[in-house]
Write a protein that holds these residues in place. Structure first.
Motif, mmCIF file in Angstrom:
data_model
loop_
_atom_site.group_PDB
_atom_site.id
_atom_site.type_symbol
_atom_site.label_atom_id
_atom_site.label_comp_id
_atom_site.label_asym_id
_atom_site.label_seq_id
_atom_site.Cartn_x
_atom_site.Cartn_y
_atom_site.Cartn_z
ATOM 1 N N LEU A 53 50.894 62.325 31.976
ATOM 2 C CA LEU A 53 50.489 61.964 33.300
ATOM 3 C C LEU A 53 51.646 61.529 34.112
ATOM 4 C CD1 LEU A 53 47.518 59.564 31.742
ATOM 5 C CD2 LEU A 53 47.411 61.762 32.695
ATOM 6 N N ARG A 54 52.923 60.903 33.766
ATOM 7 C CA ARG A 54 53.883 60.590 34.492
ATOM 8 C C ARG A 54 54.396 61.783 35.158
ATOM 9 N NH1 ARG A 54 56.723 58.856 31.128
ATOM 10 N NH2 ARG A 54 58.005 60.789 30.728
ATOM 11 N N TYR A 55 54.654 62.750 34.089
ATOM 12 C CA TYR A 55 55.356 64.141 34.922
ATOM 13 C C TYR A 55 54.254 64.893 35.959
ATOM 14 C CZ TYR A 55 59.242 64.712 31.808
ATOM 15 O OH TYR A 55 60.532 64.468 31.338
ATOM 16 N N LYS A 56 53.116 64.796 35.607
ATOM 17 C CA LYS A 56 51.976 65.258 36.610
ATOM 18 C C LYS A 56 52.152 64.492 37.950
ATOM 19 C CE LYS A 56 49.101 68.163 33.865
ATOM 20 N NZ LYS A 56 48.586 69.244 34.509
ATOM 21 N N ARG A 57 52.008 63.254 37.891
ATOM 22 C CA ARG A 57 52.084 62.494 39.137
ATOM 23 C C ARG A 57 53.268 62.918 39.935
ATOM 24 N NH1 ARG A 57 50.891 58.359 42.290
ATOM 25 N NH2 ARG A 57 52.600 56.999 43.062
ATOM 26 N N HIS A 58 54.533 62.545 39.121
ATOM 27 C CA HIS A 58 55.612 62.988 39.866
ATOM 28 C C HIS A 58 55.901 64.637 40.414
ATOM 29 C CE1 HIS A 58 58.229 59.888 37.582
ATOM 30 N NE2 HIS A 58 57.250 59.218 38.222
ATOM 31 N N HIS A 59 55.279 65.431 39.853
ATOM 32 C CA HIS A 59 55.077 66.759 40.320
ATOM 33 C C HIS A 59 54.373 66.869 41.475
ATOM 34 C CE1 HIS A 59 54.166 71.088 40.555
ATOM 35 N NE2 HIS A 59 53.031 70.982 40.593
ATOM 36 N N PHE A 60 53.207 66.354 41.717
ATOM 37 C CA PHE A 60 52.423 66.259 42.880
ATOM 38 C C PHE A 60 53.045 65.502 43.911
ATOM 39 C CE2 PHE A 60 49.463 67.825 39.673
ATOM 40 C CZ PHE A 60 49.243 69.086 40.288
ATOM 41 N N THR A 61 53.696 64.321 43.648
ATOM 42 C CA THR A 61 54.207 63.468 44.617
ATOM 43 C C THR A 61 55.684 63.600 45.208
ATOM 44 O OG1 THR A 61 54.677 61.693 43.222
ATOM 45 C CG2 THR A 61 52.420 61.734 44.092
ATOM 46 N N ALA A 62 56.385 64.543 44.590
ATOM 47 C CA ALA A 62 57.813 64.681 44.768
ATOM 48 C C ALA A 62 57.986 65.332 46.271
ATOM 49 C CB ALA A 62 58.556 65.788 43.702
ATOM 50 N N LYS A 63 58.937 64.666 46.985
ATOM 51 C CA LYS A 63 59.322 65.107 48.289
ATOM 52 C C LYS A 63 60.728 64.898 48.495
ATOM 53 C CE LYS A 63 55.060 62.973 50.639
ATOM 54 N NZ LYS A 63 54.230 62.684 49.599
ATOM 55 N N GLY A 64 61.101 65.692 49.331
ATOM 56 C CA GLY A 64 62.521 65.860 49.852
ATOM 57 C C GLY A 64 62.953 67.550 49.684
ATOM 58 N N LEU A 65 64.252 67.686 50.245
ATOM 59 C CA LEU A 65 64.819 68.906 49.955
ATOM 60 C C LEU A 65 64.838 69.572 48.699
ATOM 61 C CD1 LEU A 65 67.853 68.603 52.668
ATOM 62 C CD2 LEU A 65 65.675 69.735 52.878
ATOM 63 N N ARG A 109 50.028 51.756 23.176
ATOM 64 C CA ARG A 109 50.655 52.433 22.103
ATOM 65 C C ARG A 109 51.933 53.323 22.354
ATOM 66 N NH1 ARG A 109 45.766 55.020 21.227
ATOM 67 N NH2 ARG A 109 47.219 56.669 20.381
ATOM 68 N N SER A 110 52.027 53.605 23.758
ATOM 69 C CA SER A 110 53.015 54.431 24.053
ATOM 70 C C SER A 110 54.426 53.845 23.911
ATOM 71 C CB SER A 110 52.720 55.034 25.563
ATOM 72 O OG SER A 110 54.092 55.649 26.004
ATOM 73 N N HIS A 111 55.506 54.721 23.438
ATOM 74 C CA HIS A 111 56.786 54.168 23.627
ATOM 75 C C HIS A 111 57.395 54.330 24.860
ATOM 76 C CE1 HIS A 111 56.211 55.855 19.389
ATOM 77 N NE2 HIS A 111 56.249 54.523 19.186
ATOM 78 N N ALA A 112 56.754 55.148 25.717
ATOM 79 C CA ALA A 112 57.467 55.260 26.923
ATOM 80 C C ALA A 112 56.386 54.691 28.125
ATOM 81 C CB ALA A 112 57.467 56.892 27.215
ATOM 82 N N ASP A 113 56.997 54.367 29.266
ATOM 83 C CA ASP A 113 56.288 53.852 30.253
ATOM 84 C C ASP A 113 55.608 54.923 31.289
ATOM 85 O OD1 ASP A 113 56.951 51.353 29.362
ATOM 86 O OD2 ASP A 113 58.830 51.420 30.599
ATOM 87 N N TYR A 114 54.705 54.362 32.084
ATOM 88 C CA TYR A 114 54.134 55.334 33.164
ATOM 89 C C TYR A 114 55.052 54.866 34.343
ATOM 90 C CZ TYR A 114 50.804 57.308 36.501
ATOM 91 O OH TYR A 114 50.319 58.113 37.380
ATOM 92 N N ASP A 115 54.997 55.510 35.278
ATOM 93 C CA ASP A 115 56.011 55.508 36.421
ATOM 94 C C ASP A 115 55.243 55.909 37.661
ATOM 95 O OD1 ASP A 115 58.733 54.488 37.811
ATOM 96 O OD2 ASP A 115 58.410 56.724 38.460
ATOM 97 N N GLU A 116 55.274 55.130 38.867
ATOM 98 C CA GLU A 116 54.755 55.524 40.074
ATOM 99 C C GLU A 116 55.701 55.400 41.144
ATOM 100 O OE1 GLU A 116 51.544 52.374 40.678
ATOM 101 O OE2 GLU A 116 50.298 53.614 39.368
ATOM 102 N N SER A 117 57.066 55.916 40.609
ATOM 103 C CA SER A 117 58.059 55.730 41.818
ATOM 104 C C SER A 117 57.696 57.293 42.951
ATOM 105 C CB SER A 117 59.346 56.399 40.894
ATOM 106 O OG SER A 117 59.863 55.550 40.600
#
Length: 176
Positions: A53-65, A109-117
């Protein structure tokens, strides 16, 4: 010359394996650890799903050169994590457990966090942290399981190798 015991299979255990066919891969020699291993695997499954979920969010929201190449890498990682989750779920079922995909329980239960950067560098850093956490958790699981379940240990070692590769790739992205 030291006296050594012959290398022979336990015939009684083989006979017991012919019973309780509904238990699938779980045989009498599976030991008392199966429930605990399923619990560890379900936590790893939650981690993998949160990472997807985190990677997909980042995939779709990544901006910049640099974002197209980085976003593509995020999707590659998302797909790899989904594959890890599938393999973990399959192993949980083989062990007689039930994979826990309940959305309300995943983050807890996840060891890793979600991120909305929204900042590309912050996304890379959040994913690198998550991969490093995954590497550490898989290393610990491999150690805990040891020879208690060789099949699960091998699965975890394979996933660990992928996670180490992901961490290296993200580290390289962070430096570039």
């Amino acid at each position: 010359m030291a006296h050594t015991e012959p290398l022979e299979l336990d015939q009684k255990a083989l006979d017991r394996a012919r019973q309780n066919l509904g238990d699938g891969a779980v045989t009498p020699s599976s030991g008392p650890y199966t429930e605990a291993i399923v619990r560890l695997l379900n936590d790893a499954l939650a981690t993998e799903l949160v990472c997807v979920l985190r990677y997909k969010r980042h995939h779709f929201t990544a901006k910049g050169l640099a974002s197209p190449a980085v976003a593509d890498e995020f999707m590659v990682h998302a797909n790899a994590e989904a594959g890890h989750g599938d393999r973990l779920a399959e192993r949980i079922v083989q062990l007689g457990g039930e994979p826990d995909f309940h959305p309300d329980k995943l983050l807890a239960r996840s060891h890793a966090d979600y991120d909305e950067s929204l900042d590309l560098k912050a996304m890379i850093k959040a994913n690198l942290i998550a991969e490093r956490v995954a590497v550490e958790s898989y290393r610990q699981m491999v150690h805990l399981i040891g020879d208690k379940d060789p099949t699960t240990r091998r699965l975890l070692e394979e996933i660990l190798s992928d996670e180490e590769e992901h961490a290296d790739e993200l580290s390289d992205l962070l430096e570039s």
